[in-house]
Each structure stands twice: as C-alpha cells, then as structure tokens.
Write a protein that holds these residues in place. Structure first.
Motif, PDB file in Angstrom:
ATOM      1  N   GLU A   4       0.834  -1.192   0.000  1.00  0.00           N
ATOM      2  CA  GLU A   4       0.000   0.000   0.000  1.00  0.00           C
ATOM      3  C   GLU A   4       0.874   1.249   0.000  1.00  0.00           C
ATOM      4  N   THR A   5       0.354   2.308  -0.607  1.00  0.00           N
ATOM      5  CA  THR A   5       1.073   3.578  -0.633  1.00  0.00           C
ATOM      6  C   THR A   5       1.054   4.184   0.760  1.00  0.00           C
ATOM      7  N   PRO A   6       2.211   4.555   1.289  1.00  0.00           N
ATOM      8  CA  PRO A   6       2.236   5.185   2.614  1.00  0.00           C
ATOM      9  C   PRO A   6       1.608   6.576   2.539  1.00  0.00           C
ATOM     10  N   ILE A   7       0.829   6.925   3.542  1.00  0.00           N
ATOM     11  CA  ILE A   7       0.090   8.186   3.575  1.00  0.00           C
ATOM     12  C   ILE A   7       0.645   9.089   4.677  1.00  0.00           C
ATOM     13  N   CYS A   8       0.691  10.360   4.413  1.00  0.00           N
ATOM     14  CA  CYS A   8       1.156  11.369   5.359  1.00  0.00           C
ATOM     15  C   CYS A   8       0.378  11.279   6.675  1.00  0.00           C
ATOM     16  N   SER A   9       1.080  11.469   7.791  1.00  0.00           N
ATOM     17  CA  SER A   9       0.467  11.414   9.121  1.00  0.00           C
ATOM     18  C   SER A   9      -0.228  12.704   9.540  1.00  0.00           C
ATOM     19  N   ALA A  10      -0.071  13.783   8.769  1.00  0.00           N
ATOM     20  CA  ALA A  10      -0.712  15.047   9.129  1.00  0.00           C
ATOM     21  C   ALA A  10      -2.231  14.872   9.095  1.00  0.00           C
ATOM     22  N   LYS A  11      -2.897  15.471  10.070  1.00  0.00           N
ATOM     23  CA  LYS A  11      -4.356  15.347  10.187  1.00  0.00           C
ATOM     24  C   LYS A  11      -5.045  15.782   8.892  1.00  0.00           C
ATOM     25  N   GLY A  12      -5.860  14.881   8.348  1.00  0.00           N
ATOM     26  CA  GLY A  12      -6.642  15.175   7.159  1.00  0.00           C
ATOM     27  C   GLY A  12      -5.899  15.056   5.842  1.00  0.00           C
ATOM     28  N   CYS A  13      -4.616  14.831   5.877  1.00  0.00           N
ATOM     29  CA  CYS A  13      -3.833  14.725   4.638  1.00  0.00           C
ATOM     30  C   CYS A  13      -3.926  13.309   4.086  1.00  0.00           C
ATOM     31  N   ARG A  14      -4.140  13.178   2.818  1.00  0.00           N
ATOM     32  CA  ARG A  14      -4.201  11.870   2.158  1.00  0.00           C
ATOM     33  C   ARG A  14      -3.118  11.739   1.090  1.00  0.00           C
ATOM     34  N   THR A  15      -2.131  12.623   1.150  1.00  0.00           N
ATOM     35  CA  THR A  15      -1.050  12.637   0.164  1.00  0.00           C
ATOM     36  C   THR A  15      -0.042  11.533   0.471  1.00  0.00           C
ATOM     37  N   ALA A  16       0.574  10.998  -0.570  1.00  0.00           N
ATOM     38  CA  ALA A  16       1.603   9.978  -0.388  1.00  0.00           C
ATOM     39  C   ALA A  16       2.766  10.531   0.428  1.00  0.00           C
ATOM     40  N   ALA A  17       3.245   9.743   1.358  1.00  0.00           N
ATOM     41  CA  ALA A  17       4.366  10.146   2.208  1.00  0.00           C
ATOM     42  C   ALA A  17       5.686   9.896   1.481  1.00  0.00           C
TER      43      ALA A  17
END
Length: 71
Positions: A4-17
């Motif tokens: 799975e694509t890792p996702i940013c931990s920032a609240k509400g962010c769905r951008t790839a990390a």
C-alpha cells in the motif's frame, strides 16, 4: 511492509508520504525505541517542528532510505 502507498500522518492529509520522521518520547520510551510519523513534502517541516519543540524528533529520512534500512 505492505504494498500500500504510505500516507502522510498530518491530520486530514491523504497525500503519499515521502519522509519518515523518527521520534521518541523519553518519558515513556526506552532511548533506542523509534516511533515513526510519515510526511508528504508539504507537511514535513510542520510535523518536524511539532516533534522538535517537544524534544522528540530524532531523525528525518527519505521514505525509500528508511525502507531500505528496514529490509
């Protein structure tokens, strides 16, 4: 790790990390323990500042490099 694509931990962010922020809370974790947050380019600095102000930030590493270290 999963495919799975890792996702940013920032609240509400769905951008790839693309960054791994390794941290440790010395009040509750052993010194060698590393927890991780993932960050996209946009949120890397904000998340690093949040952890840094608390004295928790230990390392910021490109996700690909972190993944290679873990293999």
């Amino acid at each position: 790790m999963s495919d799975e694509t890792p996702i940013c931990s920032a609240k509400g962010c769905r951008t790839a990390a693309v960054w791994v922020l390794a941290w440790n809370n010395p009040k509750i974790h052993a010194p060698e323990r590393r927890k991780t947050w993932l960050a996209c380019e946009e949120h890397r600095e904000h998340l690093a500042q949040f952890l840094g102000l608390r004295g928790f930030l230990k390392d910021v590493v490109a996700f690909e490099e972190w993944q290679a270290r873990e293999s």
